[in-house]
Write a protein that holds these residues in place. Structure first.
Motif, PDB file in Angstrom:
ATOM      1  N   PHE A  39       8.354  -6.197  -0.223  1.00  0.00           N
ATOM      2  CA  PHE A  39       7.132  -6.890  -0.374  1.00  0.00           C
ATOM      3  C   PHE A  39       7.312  -8.207   0.180  1.00  0.00           C
ATOM      4  O   PHE A  39       8.387  -8.975  -0.136  1.00  0.00           O
ATOM      5  CB  PHE A  39       6.499  -6.868  -1.614  1.00  0.00           C
ATOM      6  N   TYR A  40       6.371  -8.750   1.092  1.00  0.00           N
ATOM      7  CA  TYR A  40       6.416 -10.172   1.572  1.00  0.00           C
ATOM      8  C   TYR A  40       5.137 -10.785   1.288  1.00  0.00           C
ATOM      9  O   TYR A  40       4.267 -10.182   1.473  1.00  0.00           O
ATOM     10  CB  TYR A  40       6.725  -9.964   3.218  1.00  0.00           C
ATOM     11  N   LEU A  41       5.095 -11.974   1.076  1.00  0.00           N
ATOM     12  CA  LEU A  41       3.866 -12.664   0.554  1.00  0.00           C
ATOM     13  C   LEU A  41       3.994 -14.207   1.116  1.00  0.00           C
ATOM     14  O   LEU A  41       4.943 -14.925   0.811  1.00  0.00           O
ATOM     15  CB  LEU A  41       3.674 -12.488  -0.784  1.00  0.00           C
ATOM     16  N   HIS A  53       9.713 -13.052  -1.046  1.00  0.00           N
ATOM     17  CA  HIS A  53      10.377 -11.681  -0.413  1.00  0.00           C
ATOM     18  C   HIS A  53      10.922 -11.074  -1.504  1.00  0.00           C
ATOM     19  O   HIS A  53      11.839 -11.738  -2.265  1.00  0.00           O
ATOM     20  CB  HIS A  53      11.193 -12.133   0.724  1.00  0.00           C
ATOM     21  N   LEU A  54      10.300 -10.003  -1.991  1.00  0.00           N
ATOM     22  CA  LEU A  54      10.850  -9.257  -3.286  1.00  0.00           C
ATOM     23  C   LEU A  54      11.027  -7.875  -2.587  1.00  0.00           C
ATOM     24  O   LEU A  54      10.484  -7.126  -1.787  1.00  0.00           O
ATOM     25  CB  LEU A  54      10.211  -9.600  -4.499  1.00  0.00           C
ATOM     26  N   TYR A  55      11.854  -7.138  -3.831  1.00  0.00           N
ATOM     27  CA  TYR A  55      11.848  -5.578  -3.676  1.00  0.00           C
ATOM     28  C   TYR A  55      11.437  -5.179  -5.128  1.00  0.00           C
ATOM     29  O   TYR A  55      11.694  -5.838  -6.056  1.00  0.00           O
ATOM     30  CB  TYR A  55      13.393  -5.147  -3.775  1.00  0.00           C
ATOM     31  N   ALA A  71      -1.262 -14.225   3.390  1.00  0.00           N
ATOM     32  CA  ALA A  71      -0.759 -13.218   4.111  1.00  0.00           C
ATOM     33  C   ALA A  71       0.228 -12.513   3.393  1.00  0.00           C
ATOM     34  O   ALA A  71       0.777 -12.838   2.478  1.00  0.00           O
ATOM     35  CB  ALA A  71       0.091 -14.055   5.277  1.00  0.00           C
ATOM     36  N   LEU A  72       0.517 -11.104   4.049  1.00  0.00           N
ATOM     37  CA  LEU A  72       1.417 -10.248   3.080  1.00  0.00           C
ATOM     38  C   LEU A  72       1.922  -9.020   4.318  1.00  0.00           C
ATOM     39  O   LEU A  72       1.136  -9.003   5.210  1.00  0.00           O
ATOM     40  CB  LEU A  72       0.901  -9.594   1.869  1.00  0.00           C
ATOM     41  N   SER A 104       5.393 -12.706  10.772  1.00  0.00           N
ATOM     42  CA  SER A 104       5.282 -11.303  11.159  1.00  0.00           C
ATOM     43  C   SER A 104       4.312 -10.750  10.116  1.00  0.00           C
ATOM     44  O   SER A 104       3.563  -9.653  10.380  1.00  0.00           O
ATOM     45  CB  SER A 104       6.614 -10.679  10.950  1.00  0.00           C
ATOM     46  N   GLN A 105       3.838 -11.556   9.131  1.00  0.00           N
ATOM     47  CA  GLN A 105       2.832 -10.774   8.114  1.00  0.00           C
ATOM     48  C   GLN A 105       1.257 -10.888   8.429  1.00  0.00           C
ATOM     49  O   GLN A 105       1.080 -11.557   9.608  1.00  0.00           O
ATOM     50  CB  GLN A 105       2.873 -11.480   6.841  1.00  0.00           C
TER      51      GLN A 105
END
Length: 361
Positions: free
Chosen positions: A112-114, A133-135, A198-199, A229-230
């Motif tokens: 996941f990107y935020l 940036h997390l998993y 953005a995400l 890129s989000q």
């Protein structure tokens, strides 16, 4: 709360016989927005079941996979004054994540990107405070044991997130997962109607082993390198069908592929994902073939095809044509999605990015 989504869909079905009151008029979206985050209709119960998510904005994924009953997914997005919520429903008959926590992307998981920054910093090239940036994964091994971790070495890996919650449930056909990320972790961001951030949500699939596939809702593997890129998303009270002129490509993603294994002589395949709130509303999907000047040279009706568990929420529309009918590099395709009233909901084109690790479907 008024069921704005339900009223809006009824308007699409019954057309001009129903008048739209001013209180139902959608608030205009900010320029550049590609998706929505809808206000939670009630308190979100973190139980790993998406019972309260039926009104949430949805971005389907991987409906064009060669084995959709083992890959297709639906990401949902909600918010309230306390937190951002991400819901995931995934068809997956080989569920597992054997990886250690710090590399938990290497199995069934979400990367996941935020980006909550404002002004020119939003979706800029570099990772700075406010972009993370997390998993997270519903699994530890083959067991339901939800876990999450900030990625190290990229993004703002030194941030300490507080109040994060994750819950999941599963059955033989797939799993559901809820992720809660409190706004308090982003003091420079104010969660209110019309706020933009953005995400990107990346589905990682492991087929019972390590990661074999990855698919993105808005971006591509470039999202790992830079927040640019989000996709921009906006906080709204409720989803309104009139928003589809802007967010339709994320709601109804469209893929054109030539599958590597086919039972008949070579064909090209066009697939349109139908988000669950619209499975009873969509009346027509047609794939339109254009020449290189943009002229429509052929329209091909797509067949609605449910898949996954019986009476489940997964539906796609598929059209096929001979590989010899239109030579490669001489045409492009769009998909028009219409309600049962005949009103066009949205028109979409295939995404021009490499959004999956495994090609050939």
């Amino acid at each position: 709360m008024r069921n704005t989504l339900g009223v809006g869909l009824a308007l699409l079905v019954f057309g001009p016989l129903m008048a739209r009151g001013n209180e139902l008029a959608p608030v205009p979206l900010t320029k550049g927005v590609r998706g929505l985050v809808t206000l939670a209709p009630s308190q979100v119960e973190m139980d790993g079941r998406l019972l309260e998510w039926s009104q949430a904005f949805c971005t389907p994924l991987a409906y064009n996979h060669k084995s959709p009953e083992n890959r297709a997914a639906q990401f949902f997005y909600m918010w309230d004054d306390e937190a951002l919520y991400i819901g995931l429903r995934c068809l997956d008959r080989m569920q597992a994540n054997p990886a250690p926590l710090q590399s938990s992307f290497n199995g069934d998981a979400v990367e996941f990107y935020l980006d909550t920054r404002s002004g020119d910093a939003l979706r800029s090239k570099d990772w700075t405070t406010g972009a993370i940036h997390l998993y997270y994964s519903p699994f530890q091994g083959a067991d339901i044991k939800p876990r999450w971790v900030i990625r190290g070495g990229i993004a703002t890996s030194n941030i300490v997130l507080k109040g994060v919650e994750i819950a999941a449930s599963s059955n033989a056909n797939g799993y559901e997962c809820e992720f809660k990320l409190p706004w308090a972790n982003f003091p420079e961001f104010s969660p209110k109607l019309g706020a933009v951030f953005a995400l990107d949500a990346e589905l990682c699939s492991g087929d019972g082993k390590t990661r074999t596939d990855r698919t993105f809702t808005y971006g591509s593997p470039l999202s790992v390198q830079q927040p640019a890129s989000q996709g921009k998303v906006e906080l709204v009270k409720a989803f309104d069908p009139d928003y589809l002129s802007i967010v339709g490509p994320a709601s109804f993603p469209f893929w054109v592929d030539t599958p590597w294994v086919q039972p008949e002589r070579a064909q090209v395949q066009g697939v349109v994902a139908i988000p669950p709130a619209f499975t009873e509303i969509v009346g027509l999907v047609e794939i339109r073939i254009h020449d290189t000047e943009g002229k429509v040279v052929k329209s091909i009706p797509a067949v609605m095809e449910p898949f996954g568990p019986k009476d489940g929420p997964f539906v796609r529309a598929i059209a096929r044509w001979s590989i010899d009918e239109f030579a490669p590099n001489t045409y492009f395709a769009t998909a028009r999605i219409a309600a049962r009233t005949g009103k066009t909901l949205t028109t979409v084109a295939p995404r021009m990015v490499a959004e999956a690790m495994t090609q050939g479907r």
